[in-house]
Design a protein around this motif. Structure first.
Motif, PDB file in Angstrom:
ATOM      1  N   PRO A   1      -0.890  -2.161  -6.650  1.00  0.00           N
ATOM      2  CA  PRO A   1      -2.265  -2.647  -6.582  1.00  0.00           C
ATOM      3  C   PRO A   1      -2.337  -4.079  -6.070  1.00  0.00           C
ATOM      4  O   PRO A   1      -1.573  -4.942  -6.501  1.00  0.00           O
ATOM      5  CB  PRO A   1      -2.750  -2.542  -8.034  1.00  0.00           C
ATOM      6  CG  PRO A   1      -1.494  -2.579  -8.850  1.00  0.00           C
ATOM      7  CD  PRO A   1      -0.458  -1.879  -8.022  1.00  0.00           C
TER       8      PRO A   1
ATOM      9  N   THR B   1       0.834  -1.208   0.000  1.00  0.00           N
ATOM     10  CA  THR B   1       0.000   0.000   0.000  1.00  0.00           C
ATOM     11  C   THR B   1       0.866   1.254   0.000  1.00  0.00           C
ATOM     12  O   THR B   1       0.598   2.215  -0.732  1.00  0.00           O
ATOM     13  CB  THR B   1      -0.927   0.009   1.226  1.00  0.00           C
ATOM     14  OG1 THR B   1      -1.763  -1.160   1.185  1.00  0.00           O
ATOM     15  CG2 THR B   1      -1.801   1.250   1.242  1.00  0.00           C
ATOM     16  N   LYS B   2       1.926   1.237   0.815  1.00  0.00           N
ATOM     17  CA  LYS B   2       2.836   2.380   0.879  1.00  0.00           C
ATOM     18  C   LYS B   2       3.445   2.677  -0.490  1.00  0.00           C
ATOM     19  O   LYS B   2       3.592   3.838  -0.888  1.00  0.00           O
ATOM     20  CB  LYS B   2       3.945   2.083   1.895  1.00  0.00           C
ATOM     21  CG  LYS B   2       5.060   3.122   1.932  1.00  0.00           C
ATOM     22  CD  LYS B   2       6.162   2.690   2.890  1.00  0.00           C
ATOM     23  CE  LYS B   2       7.333   3.678   2.861  1.00  0.00           C
ATOM     24  NZ  LYS B   2       8.438   3.251   3.758  1.00  0.00           N
ATOM     25  N   TYR B   3       3.788   1.615  -1.227  1.00  0.00           N
ATOM     26  CA  TYR B   3       4.411   1.773  -2.544  1.00  0.00           C
ATOM     27  C   TYR B   3       3.382   1.924  -3.669  1.00  0.00           C
ATOM     28  O   TYR B   3       3.739   1.978  -4.840  1.00  0.00           O
ATOM     29  CB  TYR B   3       5.299   0.566  -2.842  1.00  0.00           C
ATOM     30  CG  TYR B   3       6.549   0.484  -2.013  1.00  0.00           C
ATOM     31  CD1 TYR B   3       7.269   1.620  -1.654  1.00  0.00           C
ATOM     32  CD2 TYR B   3       7.035  -0.752  -1.588  1.00  0.00           C
ATOM     33  CE1 TYR B   3       8.432   1.531  -0.907  1.00  0.00           C
ATOM     34  CE2 TYR B   3       8.204  -0.850  -0.841  1.00  0.00           C
ATOM     35  CZ  TYR B   3       8.898   0.296  -0.499  1.00  0.00           C
ATOM     36  OH  TYR B   3      10.051   0.190   0.241  1.00  0.00           O
ATOM     37  N   GLU B   4       2.088   1.949  -3.295  1.00  0.00           N
ATOM     38  CA  GLU B   4       0.997   2.085  -4.264  1.00  0.00           C
ATOM     39  C   GLU B   4       1.012   0.952  -5.285  1.00  0.00           C
ATOM     40  O   GLU B   4       0.779   1.148  -6.480  1.00  0.00           O
ATOM     41  CB  GLU B   4       1.057   3.449  -4.968  1.00  0.00           C
ATOM     42  CG  GLU B   4       0.912   4.627  -4.001  1.00  0.00           C
ATOM     43  CD  GLU B   4       0.923   5.976  -4.700  1.00  0.00           C
ATOM     44  OE1 GLU B   4       1.251   6.034  -5.897  1.00  0.00           O
ATOM     45  OE2 GLU B   4       0.580   6.980  -4.044  1.00  0.00           O
TER      46      GLU B   4
END
Length: 217
Positions: free
Chosen positions: A107, A102-105
């Motif tokens: 998916p 999530t931090k690194y976006e």
């Protein structure tokens, strides 16, 4: 022999005192990471530490696990590996690794995503590779690990190899331990004082096979 005794005997065979001390103190792997590499429980590795009289590292001094974004993207998105599998390799919980994604976006796939078909495709393509690499190449992400081992073989230390490859030493060590299980032997003799890291006899065979699989233009 009960399960606990079998695990302990297996751990002792895979982790003699010198190996366990290097992984724990020099390479700074957690007990959970070490346990995941040899397929035993964290408690079994903790018992080995005590039996070998290897000092434990206080939690306040333990370096937190850093997850490399490129590695996570490659393994999870490109190679379609399951998040729990990656979490076990890193020695962390699945929810914790999900927070890194999530931090690194990156998916997230729905649970039960199409990782099985990816595994079948990898297994099929492995039939064309040299026998010494077949198990590693059949595993998801195996070809990437083999390529990293070939690249790392040109560096004098694992630390320098990890820096050049844009990953952490712990991640690289974890990947090479898996390759050693998949290919059936140790790949590297670790760097010592005044002596650079070098390939073992088995490692030279593996790297030669990797270069045969991916010849230079």
């Amino acid at each position: 022999m009960d399960t606990g005794r079998r695990q302990y005997a297996h751990a002792r065979a895979q982790l003699p005192p010198e190996t366990l001390s290097k992984l724990y103190h020099r390479d700074r792997l957690t007990l959970r990471q070490i346990a995941g590499q040899v397929g035993v429980s964290r408690q079994t590795v903790s018992r080995l530490l005590a039996d070998y009289e290897i000092s434990t590292i206080p939690a306040t001094q333990r370096t937190k696990i850093h997850v490399d974004r490129d590695w996570l993207y490659q393994e999870y998105v490109t190679n379609r590996r399951a998040l729990p599998d990656l979490a076990r390799q890193l020695g962390m919980s699945t929810p914790n690794l999900a927070r890194w994604a999530t931090k690194y976006e990156i998916p997230m796939r729905p649970r039960g995503g199409p990782s099985h078909s990816s595994a079948l495709a990898a297994a099929a393509s492995a039939e064309a590779v040299p026998p010494i690499l077949r198990t590693a190449a059949a595993a998801q992400g195996g070809r990437d690990r083999l390529a990293r081992a070939e690249a790392a073989s040109t560096f004098p230390t694992l630390t320098e190899a990890a820096r050049a490859l844009g990953t952490s030493q712990a991640t690289l060590t974890s990947q090479f331990l898996r390759l050693e299980r998949e290919t059936g032997g140790a790949l590297f003799e670790r760097a010592e004082r005044n002596r650079p890291m070098k390939l073992t006899t088995h490692g030279r065979r593996v790297i030669a096979a990797v270069r045969q699989l991916n010849p230079s233009d």
